[in-house]
Design an enzyme around this catalytic site. Sequence first.
Site, mmCIF file in Angstrom:
data_model
loop_
_atom_site.group_PDB
_atom_site.id
_atom_site.type_symbol
_atom_site.label_atom_id
_atom_site.label_comp_id
_atom_site.label_asym_id
_atom_site.label_seq_id
_atom_site.Cartn_x
_atom_site.Cartn_y
_atom_site.Cartn_z
ATOM 1 N N SER A 194 0.824 -1.205 0.000
ATOM 2 C CA SER A 194 0.000 0.000 0.000
ATOM 3 C C SER A 194 0.859 1.256 0.000
ATOM 4 C CB SER A 194 -0.890 0.003 1.246
ATOM 5 O OG SER A 194 -1.500 1.263 1.413
ATOM 6 N N TYR A 220 -1.385 6.271 -4.915
ATOM 7 C CA TYR A 220 -2.387 7.331 -4.960
ATOM 8 C C TYR A 220 -1.661 8.551 -5.488
ATOM 9 C CZ TYR A 220 -5.595 4.924 -1.725
ATOM 10 O OH TYR A 220 -6.450 4.050 -1.139
ATOM 11 N N THR A 236 -4.508 3.291 -7.942
ATOM 12 C CA THR A 236 -5.882 3.221 -7.416
ATOM 13 C C THR A 236 -6.634 4.476 -7.826
ATOM 14 O OG1 THR A 236 -5.133 1.890 -5.561
ATOM 15 C CG2 THR A 236 -7.253 2.961 -5.313
ATOM 16 N N LYS A 262 -6.504 0.255 -10.916
ATOM 17 C CA LYS A 262 -7.283 -0.484 -9.901
ATOM 18 C C LYS A 262 -8.518 0.317 -9.509
ATOM 19 C CE LYS A 262 -6.692 -2.420 -5.251
ATOM 20 N NZ LYS A 262 -7.365 -1.435 -4.400
ATOM 21 N N HIS A 264 -12.607 -1.254 -3.995
ATOM 22 C CA HIS A 264 -11.839 -0.805 -2.832
ATOM 23 C C HIS A 264 -12.378 -1.466 -1.554
ATOM 24 C CE1 HIS A 264 -9.110 2.778 -1.683
ATOM 25 N NE2 HIS A 264 -9.255 2.087 -0.576
HETATM 26 C C1 GLV Z 1 -7.159 3.104 2.359
HETATM 27 O O1 GLV Z 1 -6.877 2.988 1.206
HETATM 28 C C2 GLV Z 1 -8.369 2.669 2.941
HETATM 29 O O2 GLV Z 1 -9.224 2.124 2.222
HETATM 30 O O3 GLV Z 1 -8.530 2.876 4.153
#
Ligand code: GLV
Length: 364
Positions: free
Chosen positions: A108, A131, A157, A229, A253
Amino acid sequence: MGDEPVNVKEYQELAKQVLPKMYYDYFAGGSEDQHTLRENVDAFQRIIIRPRILVDVSKIDMSTTILGYKTSAPIMIAPTAMHKLAHPEGEILTAKAAAACNVIMGLSFMSTCTIEEVASSCNAVRFFQLYVYKRREIAALMVKRAETNGFKAILLTVDTPKLGRREADIKNKMIAPQLKNFEGLISTEVDDNKGSNLEASASRNFDPSVSWKDIAWLKSITKLPIMIKGVLTREDAIKALEVGVEGIIVSNHGARQLDYVPATISVLEEVVDAVQGRVPVLFDGGIRQGTDVFKALALGADAVMVGRPIVYGLAAKGEYGVRRVIKMLKDELELTMALSGCPTLNDITRNHVRTRVDNHHCRL
Ligand code: GLV
């Protein structure tokens, strides 16, 4: 329940027992009514497997490649944020488990161990989730660090121009830890004690202006393959192909962003049909057992990514727990393949599942 969990659901129970409520809620929760959160899991239950008999299944081969990188099974670790909230050693343990199980790890952007710490602690193939912050130079810097540290792909993402409204985090006044990756780059102060400080920091940093044209910018700053994504429609799958990404990830997500979007498994086929094999299609959302993996593969995914189950394994039993979760999913997939007459991944076809669409000619 015995001490040794026998499935992912039992790992979730254990994680719930050991984690502070604020952190368990953060990992387990979805947005708003959590309709999509339930649907991601429930939609799998509406898909039925059509097994074939009298096939020699004495040898099952689950190995495959993703973007050319070998993996022992079509199961990858999804990027999920802040593993130190689950275990004090955080992503380093997740990465070690990935290496031990020979699966690919998605790290991440919001990891609590740094890119460098994760890279130096294991030799798993690693992809880096990105991000784009308002300060674009931060994305550029992170991509550079990922490249330098041997990450093999960027998972961009795109479903998070703003953070979804996670009501549990707001109620719990969720406090996210400072992220070492960004030390000296962004303010990590807790400046909002009224709600979730994750939300506050996301609205300060995330760039809601990111759009299709920025893929060209991203391509200009990296040679790494880019997987996009957060695709949920055929329209966006086609656009993603047009701008030239190397892979598509069907994802909502983990139901943490827009509520009332479809369960990912119910839109997988639509995306696969649009992509027509031109790039790999990965899938995440709601995978809790081997039959789920099998169903996603039958509906056209090249591999699945697993998020929350990994975090539950980590919270419950550290690196061992993550290894166990991956091993259970692999074992369950192997058994499903044997019992449905599919000795290799190529043997798993659309005919091996029946969905509601097949039954009623209506969408799930
Ligand atoms: C971070 O990407 C979350 O979904 O908390």
